[in-house]
Write a protein that holds these residues in place. Structure first.
Motif, PDB file in Angstrom:
ATOM      1  N   THR A 206      -5.120  -5.711   6.943  1.00 29.35           N
ATOM      2  CA  THR A 206      -4.090  -6.416   7.710  1.00 29.35           C
ATOM      3  C   THR A 206      -4.621  -6.767   9.099  1.00 29.35           C
ATOM      4  OG1 THR A 206      -2.373  -5.256   6.501  1.00 29.35           O
ATOM      5  CG2 THR A 206      -1.739  -6.163   8.628  1.00 29.35           C
TER       6      THR A 206
ATOM      7  N   SER B 241       0.823  -1.209   0.000  1.00 27.22           N
ATOM      8  CA  SER B 241       0.000   0.000   0.000  1.00 27.22           C
ATOM      9  C   SER B 241       0.858   1.260   0.000  1.00 27.22           C
ATOM     10  CB  SER B 241      -0.985  -0.007   1.162  1.00 27.22           C
ATOM     11  OG  SER B 241      -0.381  -0.437   2.331  1.00 27.22           O
TER      12      SER B 241
ATOM     13  N   ARG C 112      -5.486  -8.391   1.232  1.00 29.82           N
ATOM     14  CA  ARG C 112      -5.556  -7.454   2.362  1.00 29.82           C
ATOM     15  C   ARG C 112      -4.981  -6.089   1.974  1.00 29.82           C
ATOM     16  NH1 ARG C 112      -1.497 -11.367   4.863  1.00 29.82           N
ATOM     17  NH2 ARG C 112       0.450 -10.200   4.956  1.00 29.82           N
TER      18      ARG C 112
END
Ligand code: ASP
Length: 421
Positions: free
Chosen positions: A324, A287, A401
């Motif tokens: 996460t 990310s 995730r």
């Protein structure tokens, strides 16, 4: 700022992804595996380009965002309110995500349906992959570490934080710098602001270049990931994988509902707006690396004010990790069930608090979630060797995730924009 999304980009990324998956399957166990580093080269160049501009982009975006925020509101009060709002929002959504994960795992009980024979096979197979190093498998309780972690966020040496790409410290430094710049006479702060503006424009040009090669990057990264994915492991751990995936999917749905309720964004439109971002998250599992794309998605697809997106996205990419968090919650209870350890109600509450703190400390890079998980397991007396059981399927879960983590950052900008623009 000019949008870097071209009209058909997502179609090319999707094509790259599908062909990467096919090539990855063909490569599994074949004699052409030595080609994988070459196939993944465009992907690693793509990631390298994004990482190259990451530190300057975070520093300049957050400082300029804060600076213009303070100028708009004529006082720092609005900024303080927005910061507190963001922190409460991040903590609350993370806690909701973990609670959901805990409930799902208690309901499905994936750890109790695993056949011990399968477990043995999985253990043997998982052991051959690279497990987290013993350094990362610390047994010190996470709660003992938290005060030190809070202190370590303050960048005592900003240059060191910048050279070590310590994102959370950089965000804090940029925040302090932005507030100070806003307090200065504008003729005194102008040179730095102009310099930062130029650096930001430079960074966005590099993002534009990176996105141009993104379909090839996605192809290579996907082929690399799939070529290493143990399919037997996926089947053997179907209940566990299924629980994590349904948890992550529910969190994604929750975001689309939040965006609908708060900003009247139709849930289908929410998904369409996020498509490039999701595809890139799936293929990079990072990310932080795709943070510039998250920023662009918020500003150009969701029409979030630039000054709000520039503040919320870097902060979110560093500390807001609902995907996460739910994964860590599910994995902990799954392993507890597997080892026959019953966690009582108080321990479950403490798990929600620990995982919330731990997910804040999880860096947005590939595979970090499972490394932090080892610390969580140790805090609850669950054997950290259990990581070996789930390690083989972690790359797959990491993709999903990460997609949820970045969608959560976009949602945070939409919500903040609704209340602070
Ligand atoms: N790969 C995730 C991210 O970058 C972090 C993790 O859960 O491993 O968001």
């Amino acid at each position: 700022m000019k949008s870097v999304f071209s009209k058909n980009l997502w179609k090319f990324i999707l094509l790259g992804m599908i062909s990467g998956i096919i090539v990855g399957f063909l490569l599994q166990g074949s004699e052409f595996l030595f080609l994988v580093p070459w196939i993944a080269l465009p992907g690693n160049i793509f990631l390298g380009l994004l990482q190259m501009i990451m530190v300057p982009l975070v520093l300049t975006s957050v400082s300029l965002g804060i600076c213009s925020q303070s100028e708009q509101s004529d006082s720092n009060q609005n900024l303080a309110k927005m910061t507190s709002f963001a922190l409460v929002y991040f903590t609350l959504t993370t806690a909701i995500a973990i609670t959901l994960g805990v409930l799902l795992t208690e309901l499905i009980q994936p750890g109790k349906v695993l056949d011990p024979a399968t477990l043995q096979t999985l253990n043997l197979q998982s052991n051959v992959t690279n497990l987290p190093t013993s350094d990362s498998l610390s047994t010190t309780s996470l709660t003992e570490k938290i005060p030190n972690q809070i202190l370590s966020i303050l960048p005592k040496n900003p240059l060191q934080a910048l050279t070590q790409a310590n994102m959370l410290s950089i965000v804090v430094f940029a925040l302090i710098l932005g507030i100070a710049l806003a307090k200065m006479d504008s003729d005194k702060s102008k040179p730095i602001r102009d310099l930062f503006q130029s650096i930001q424009d430079f960074a966005m040009i590099v993002v534009d270049w990176a996105l141009k090669i993104s379909p090839f990057a996605v192809f290579g990264l996907m082929a690399q990931a799939i070529s290493k994915l143990g399919l037997e492991l996926l089947a053997g751990l179907a209940y566990y994988v299924g629980t994590v995936v349904s948890g992550l999917f529910t969190v994604f749905l929750f975001y689309s509902i939040v965006c609908y309720v708060i900003a009247r964004v139709n849930p289908i439109q929410f998904f369409i707006n996020c498509k490039e971002l999701i595809l890139l998250a799936l293929s990079t599992s990072s990310s932080v690396s795709i943070m510039p794309v998250t920023l662009e998605t918020s500003i150009f697809k969701f029409k979030v004010k630039q000054r709000i997106a520039e503040f919320i996205v870097p902060l979110g990419a560093t500390i807001n990790m609902d995907g996460t968090a739910i994964y860590q919650g599910i994995a902990t209870i799954f392993l507890a069930q597997l080892y026959g350890i019953e966690l009582n109600f108080v321990e479950l509450i403490s798990l929600v608090a620990t995982v919330t703190a731990a997910s804040i400390g999880t860096a947005g890079t590939p595979g970090v979630g499972i490394v932090i998980l080892s610390g969580i397991l140790a805090s609850f007396g669950i054997p950290i060797e259990g990581i070996a059981v789930i390690f083989g399927v972690d790359r797959f879960l990491d993709m999903i995730r990460t997609a949820v983590n970045v969608s959560g950052d976009v949602t945070a900008t939409v919500v903040t924009n609704r209340f602070f623009s």
